[in-house]
Design a protein around this motif. Structure first.
Motif, PDB file in Angstrom:
ATOM      1  N   ARG A 205       0.807  -1.215   0.000  1.00  0.00           N
ATOM      2  CA  ARG A 205       0.000   0.000   0.000  1.00  0.00           C
ATOM      3  C   ARG A 205       0.847   1.275   0.000  1.00  0.00           C
ATOM      4  O   ARG A 205       0.285   2.367  -0.004  1.00  0.00           O
ATOM      5  N   LEU A 206       2.164   1.172   0.004  1.00  0.00           N
ATOM      6  CA  LEU A 206       2.997   2.367   0.053  1.00  0.00           C
ATOM      7  C   LEU A 206       3.059   3.013  -1.332  1.00  0.00           C
ATOM      8  O   LEU A 206       3.592   2.422  -2.274  1.00  0.00           O
ATOM      9  N   PRO A 207       2.529   4.244  -1.481  1.00  0.00           N
ATOM     10  CA  PRO A 207       2.519   4.872  -2.809  1.00  0.00           C
ATOM     11  C   PRO A 207       3.913   5.259  -3.293  1.00  0.00           C
ATOM     12  O   PRO A 207       4.165   5.279  -4.501  1.00  0.00           O
ATOM     13  N   ARG A 208       4.799   5.567  -2.384  1.00  0.00           N
ATOM     14  CA  ARG A 208       6.117   6.092  -2.743  1.00  0.00           C
ATOM     15  C   ARG A 208       7.104   4.950  -2.973  1.00  0.00           C
ATOM     16  O   ARG A 208       7.178   4.021  -2.151  1.00  0.00           O
ATOM     17  N   PRO A 209       7.903   4.998  -4.039  1.00  0.00           N
ATOM     18  CA  PRO A 209       8.966   3.997  -4.195  1.00  0.00           C
ATOM     19  C   PRO A 209       9.934   4.091  -3.018  1.00  0.00           C
ATOM     20  O   PRO A 209      10.175   5.180  -2.480  1.00  0.00           O
ATOM     21  N   TRP A 210      10.500   2.942  -2.635  1.00  0.00           N
ATOM     22  CA  TRP A 210      11.413   2.942  -1.493  1.00  0.00           C
ATOM     23  C   TRP A 210      12.681   3.712  -1.848  1.00  0.00           C
ATOM     24  O   TRP A 210      13.351   3.399  -2.824  1.00  0.00           O
ATOM     25  N   PRO A 211      13.021   4.741  -1.064  1.00  0.00           N
ATOM     26  CA  PRO A 211      14.191   5.560  -1.409  1.00  0.00           C
ATOM     27  C   PRO A 211      15.493   4.881  -1.001  1.00  0.00           C
ATOM     28  O   PRO A 211      15.496   3.954  -0.190  1.00  0.00           O
ATOM     29  N   PHE A 212      16.595   5.378  -1.564  1.00  0.00           N
ATOM     30  CA  PHE A 212      17.911   4.900  -1.168  1.00  0.00           C
ATOM     31  C   PHE A 212      18.353   5.726   0.040  1.00  0.00           C
ATOM     32  O   PHE A 212      18.899   6.822  -0.089  1.00  0.00           O
ATOM     33  N   ILE A 213      18.075   5.207   1.226  1.00  0.00           N
ATOM     34  CA  ILE A 213      18.243   5.965   2.459  1.00  0.00           C
ATOM     35  C   ILE A 213      19.681   6.418   2.710  1.00  0.00           C
ATOM     36  O   ILE A 213      19.903   7.551   3.177  1.00  0.00           O
ATOM     37  N   PRO A 214      20.710   5.610   2.409  1.00  0.00           N
ATOM     38  CA  PRO A 214      22.079   6.080   2.658  1.00  0.00           C
ATOM     39  C   PRO A 214      22.469   7.346   1.908  1.00  0.00           C
ATOM     40  O   PRO A 214      23.441   8.018   2.289  1.00  0.00           O
ATOM     41  N   SER A 215      21.747   7.692   0.849  1.00  0.00           N
ATOM     42  CA  SER A 215      22.076   8.911   0.111  1.00  0.00           C
ATOM     43  C   SER A 215      21.496  10.172   0.749  1.00  0.00           C
ATOM     44  O   SER A 215      21.693  11.271   0.233  1.00  0.00           O
ATOM     45  N   THR A 216      20.801  10.017   1.873  1.00  0.00           N
ATOM     46  CA  THR A 216      20.150  11.159   2.515  1.00  0.00           C
ATOM     47  C   THR A 216      21.172  12.201   2.966  1.00  0.00           C
ATOM     48  O   THR A 216      22.108  11.894   3.700  1.00  0.00           O
ATOM     49  N   THR A 217      20.991  13.420   2.523  1.00  0.00           N
ATOM     50  CA  THR A 217      21.811  14.540   2.972  1.00  0.00           C
ATOM     51  C   THR A 217      20.894  15.689   3.357  1.00  0.00           C
ATOM     52  O   THR A 217      19.781  15.817   2.839  1.00  0.00           O
ATOM     53  N   LEU A 218      21.347  16.525   4.260  1.00  0.00           N
ATOM     54  CA  LEU A 218      20.551  17.668   4.690  1.00  0.00           C
ATOM     55  C   LEU A 218      20.867  18.886   3.826  1.00  0.00           C
ATOM     56  O   LEU A 218      22.017  19.071   3.409  1.00  0.00           O
ATOM     57  N   PRO A 219      19.875  19.707   3.552  1.00  0.00           N
ATOM     58  CA  PRO A 219      20.164  20.968   2.862  1.00  0.00           C
ATOM     59  C   PRO A 219      20.984  21.882   3.761  1.00  0.00           C
ATOM     60  O   PRO A 219      20.961  21.755   4.987  1.00  0.00           O
ATOM     61  N   ARG A 220      21.720  22.797   3.153  1.00  0.00           N
ATOM     62  CA  ARG A 220      22.599  23.662   3.939  1.00  0.00           C
ATOM     63  C   ARG A 220      21.833  24.587   4.878  1.00  0.00           C
ATOM     64  O   ARG A 220      22.409  25.125   5.820  1.00  0.00           O
ATOM     65  N   GLN A 221      20.546  24.768   4.616  1.00  0.00           N
ATOM     66  CA  GLN A 221      19.742  25.571   5.548  1.00  0.00           C
ATOM     67  C   GLN A 221      19.739  24.976   6.944  1.00  0.00           C
ATOM     68  O   GLN A 221      19.494  25.686   7.925  1.00  0.00           O
ATOM     69  N   ALA A 222      20.016  23.684   7.036  1.00  0.00           N
ATOM     70  CA  ALA A 222      20.075  23.054   8.356  1.00  0.00           C
ATOM     71  C   ALA A 222      21.171  23.662   9.215  1.00  0.00           C
ATOM     72  O   ALA A 222      21.034  23.762  10.432  1.00  0.00           O
ATOM     73  N   LEU A 223      22.262  24.079   8.581  1.00  0.00           N
ATOM     74  CA  LEU A 223      23.351  24.712   9.330  1.00  0.00           C
ATOM     75  C   LEU A 223      22.913  26.073   9.872  1.00  0.00           C
ATOM     76  O   LEU A 223      23.279  26.454  10.996  1.00  0.00           O
ATOM     77  N   LEU A 224      22.132  26.801   9.088  1.00  0.00           N
ATOM     78  CA  LEU A 224      21.607  28.091   9.563  1.00  0.00           C
ATOM     79  C   LEU A 224      20.638  27.875  10.718  1.00  0.00           C
ATOM     80  O   LEU A 224      20.642  28.645  11.698  1.00  0.00           O
ATOM     81  N   LEU A 225      19.822  26.830  10.621  1.00  0.00           N
ATOM     82  CA  LEU A 225      18.897  26.529  11.715  1.00  0.00           C
ATOM     83  C   LEU A 225      19.663  26.157  12.983  1.00  0.00           C
ATOM     84  O   LEU A 225      19.274  26.538  14.088  1.00  0.00           O
TER      85      LEU A 225
END
Length: 319
Positions: A205-225
């Motif tokens: 029932r999952l509509p989204r294809p399973w992502p490649f989790i190890p490739s997860t990176t944060l946007p640079r805005q996270a550093l500002l936060l």
């Protein structure tokens, strides 16, 4: 069908939330799984099922325990789970009819923001008077220190009394409590989201294809936060509490991306399995040492784009 699924999930979540009043270790574990039924309903059906679950669970807790408990359930457990599931299934179609799903890095930022708001909400449900909140947390910390000394888990420095130790460390620990809560909420939401997505995927029932989790990176805005969190943490009152919670939540998020970086960069290497086993064992036995190092790795990856320079391309996505 959606209302029935949502209401059922909400009642299960309310039961998992309510057992924490027993105070047993198993109850704490079940409490940590309280967002899971709501996430499963929202991911497997749609976000409206998650909203039905949030409403039904909040009403059930309010009736079974109290109105403040119902509000706490809604703000700390139900609405965060619904919102994260809603974002996880966001998608848009470009001009070539290709579907672009909500990026995991942005989702992790929202998990950190949600954890921050949940931490502040948990304090405000307790009391809207910041000094009263500090007094309650200080008593909890002092009682915990006393129990640790009594059970020999903590040895007093020579020439230091228990009262002197409590007077010296309690203010610092009270200040750090929201940091720990923010980090733990990020971990709880992330773990429950992964388990829920796996379960829904197995059901088809999952509509989204399973992502490649190890490739997860944060946007640079996270550093500002993160910088904003440190600046806000220096303030007093609940605003400062929110800043401390944001720092803790973001550091946990960076820790997860640091861990993802290890998975990503070690693909195809002979030393991958022993290295990852060692890291996960160390996370259990030396958490206080390894967690900051992984968070630092995540910060450096976000700042310098380490994986863009060194990582292999992700494998083909799986549905």
């Amino acid at each position: 069908m959606i209302p029935i699924v949502g209401i059922g999930a909400g009642l299960v979540a309310a039961l998992l939330f309510s057992v924490v009043i027993t105070g047993s270790p198993l109850a704490v574990l079940l409490y940590s799984a309280a967002p899971l039924p709501i996430l499963i309903a929202a991911l497997g059906w749609n976000h409206r099922a998650g909203l039905f679950a949030a409403a039904a669970g909040a009403v059930a807790v309010a009736i079974a325990l109290s109105l403040p408990a119902g509000i706490a359930f809604a703000l700390i457990i139900a609405l965060p789970a619904w919102w994260i599931a809603y974002l996880a299934l966001l998608a848009r179609t470009d001009g070539t009819a290709a579907t672009e799903w909500y990026p995991l890095g942005n989702l992790m930022i929202w998990i950190a923001a949600t954890a921050t708001m949940a931490t502040v909400a948990s304090a405000l449900v307790m009391t809207t008077d910041y000094e009263a909140y500090r007094s309650v947390i200080a008593r909890i910390v002092e009682n915990l220190l006393a129990e640790m000394v009594r059970s020999k888990m903590l040895t007093l420095p020579e020439g230091t009394t228990q009262a002197e130790l409590a007077a010296s460390v309690t203010p610092l620990l009270v200040r750090a409590v929201p940091l720990g809560i923010g980090a733990s909420v990020v971990t709880t939401i992330t773990a429950n989201l992964w388990i829920a997505a796996k379960a829904v995927r197995l059901s088809g029932r999952l509509p989204r294809p399973w992502p490649f989790i190890p490739s997860t990176t944060l946007p640079r805005q996270a550093l500002l936060l993160l910088a904003a969190g440190f600046a806000t943490a220096a303030l007093d009152g609940f605003v400062g509490l929110a800043g401390v919670a944001l720092v803790g939540a973001l550091l946990a998020t960076f820790m997860f991306t640091g861990l993802a970086m290890l998975h990503d960069l070690s693909r195809g290497q002979a030393w991958r399995t022993p290295m990852l086993v060692s890291v996960y064992v160390a996370l259990v036995v030396m958490q206080a040492v390894l967690t900051p190092l992984l968070a630092l790795a995540g910060v450096l990856d976000t700042l310098l784009g380490l994986r863009k320079r060194a990582a292999l391309p992700p494998p083909p996505s799986k549905t």
